[in-house]
Scaffold this active site. Sequence first.
Site, PDB file in Angstrom:
ATOM      1  N   ARG A  21       1.043  -1.287  -0.078  1.00  0.00           N
ATOM      2  CA  ARG A  21       0.044   0.203   0.194  1.00  0.00           C
ATOM      3  C   ARG A  21       0.857   1.049  -0.155  1.00  0.00           C
ATOM      4  O   ARG A  21       0.247   2.303  -0.375  1.00  0.00           O
ATOM      5  CB  ARG A  21      -0.884   0.006   1.217  1.00  0.00           C
ATOM      6  CG  ARG A  21      -2.159  -0.796   0.930  1.00  0.00           C
ATOM      7  CD  ARG A  21      -2.955  -1.168   2.164  1.00  0.00           C
ATOM      8  NE  ARG A  21      -2.335  -1.941   3.229  1.00  0.00           N
ATOM      9  CZ  ARG A  21      -2.671  -2.155   4.448  1.00  0.00           C
ATOM     10  NH1 ARG A  21      -3.478  -1.413   4.895  1.00  0.00           N
ATOM     11  NH2 ARG A  21      -2.042  -3.101   5.091  1.00  0.00           N
TER      12      ARG A  21
ATOM     13  N   TYR B 187      27.587  33.322  -0.802  1.00  0.00           N
ATOM     14  CA  TYR B 187      27.885  31.806  -0.478  1.00  0.00           C
ATOM     15  C   TYR B 187      29.002  31.830  -0.169  1.00  0.00           C
ATOM     16  O   TYR B 187      30.153  32.382  -0.584  1.00  0.00           O
ATOM     17  CB  TYR B 187      27.706  31.432  -1.959  1.00  0.00           C
ATOM     18  CG  TYR B 187      28.033  30.076  -2.126  1.00  0.00           C
ATOM     19  CD1 TYR B 187      27.582  28.879  -1.347  1.00  0.00           C
ATOM     20  CD2 TYR B 187      29.247  29.499  -2.785  1.00  0.00           C
ATOM     21  CE1 TYR B 187      27.944  27.685  -1.340  1.00  0.00           C
ATOM     22  CE2 TYR B 187      29.837  28.129  -2.697  1.00  0.00           C
ATOM     23  CZ  TYR B 187      29.065  27.397  -1.848  1.00  0.00           C
ATOM     24  OH  TYR B 187      29.291  26.060  -1.867  1.00  0.00           O
TER      25      TYR B 187
HETATM   26 MG    MG Z   1      -0.261  -3.890   9.770  1.00  0.00          MG
END
Ligand code: MG
Length: 431
Positions: free
Chosen positions: A15, A339
């Site tokens: 997922r 810089y």
């Molecule tokens: Mg889980």
Amino acid sequence: MALSVVILAAGQGTRMKSDTPKVLHPISGKPMLFHSIDAAQKVSDDITVVLHHQAERIQKAVEAVYEGIAFHLQDAVNYPGTGGAMRGISPRHERTLILNGDMPLITEDSLRLLAEGDADINMSVLQLDPPPAYGRVIIEDGRVQRIVEDKDCTPEEKAVTTLNAGIYCVSRHVIDAYIPRLNNDNAQREYYLTDIVEMAVTEGKTVHPVIVRAEEFLGVNSKLDLAHAEEMMQRRIREHWMREGVTMHLPETIYIESDVTFEGECTLENGVTLLGDTHIVHSHIKAHSVIEDATIIDSDAGPMARIRPQTTLEGTHVGNFVEVKKSTLTGVKAGHLSYIGDATIGEGSNIGAGVITCNYDGKAKYPTTIGRNVFVGSDSQLVAPVTLEDETIIAAGSTVTKDVPTGALAISRTPMKIVAGFFNKFFGKGQ
Ligand code: MG
Ligand code: UD1
């Protein structure tokens, strides 16, 4: 405490929709799994991480940072599931804490609480109504009977709001006797670790539920969960440092990674970002500055300063739009738009607006060394490698290509010409 820890991290993490293994996704600058390892190391000297998906990559990442962690490869093809993950593991100590690698918010305190006592199984339990898709803890007559996974629940079981948070502390007997006996007779055809509970109950062993705080047991399964976990982690980090005496303006706009440390009285204005191994001592970081892997002592930086790795500022003032990289500034003022890279700058020196260290020729980086009490005029370029010795002056707008000896002025400018009446000649009268 003689306690072993097993961290389950073999799952794929589909997922997350990412090529990076789930447990390596960073939260507050550190892979999720490392947060679990850090908590585990506080309670145990015997830690095993169970791997399968991208095992080599995860093991390498862990070994680059930690020593003495054991790895166990799950046979996830023949024995999938959290129970399958535990097969073949023989922990060194009598009691073993089993953690999920995707619970980065777990704290040492909760681990200690779960390890207390001598029940055969201590299991973490949450009360959430309505219940999310966690395993339901079935309790009868005040005693835990078994855990039923969401996908295996009857409609009555679905309504149960006592949930398995997924962390356990078990005796050696549970590991030796029950893990080999688990089966995959369930909806997911997986070997469920949760079935150890029913086995223990059947044998008359003790199963002790430990009520835990939902926040710490948040399982990270998606990028959304990842962001939530990071928000909570940030809140914890900020609250910790505010309790230690750091002043923060609009703290919810400040981002501080896990390894950042403070000493003395420090102030952070809104929008500050502190990354990596940054160490701030008695300093004031003004709004919207970004600081990474730097040490800042008795100094102020910003607003909108960028301090990059391997920089040390001490007793120094760095103003807006100044970028400093791999440099050491001691007692320096660099107020505006500069810089400064690969430089060392000494006490009392002033870096004017727009000064640039030209540290890179397209192939390699070169150092700039600036001594004490040096005045570098605005808009000068220091072409490295170059040294400006103590008490030198660089005239504004100079391009410095040679070392400047002590006490000298360096000036490199195209002489200025005045051409009288040129405006009218060029544009015509009356313009
Ligand atoms: Mg889980
Ligand atoms: C598990 C519990 C569930 C509990 C929930 C809490 C089981 C069967 N269920 O469900 O009761 O409510 O945690 O978050 O244990 N893993 C492996 N090998 C595998 C599968 C998983 O190492 O083959 C690891 C995963 O990487 C993960 C952990 O085990 O770190 C949990 O696995 P996950 O699939 O998230 O279990 P849940 O379905 O959430």
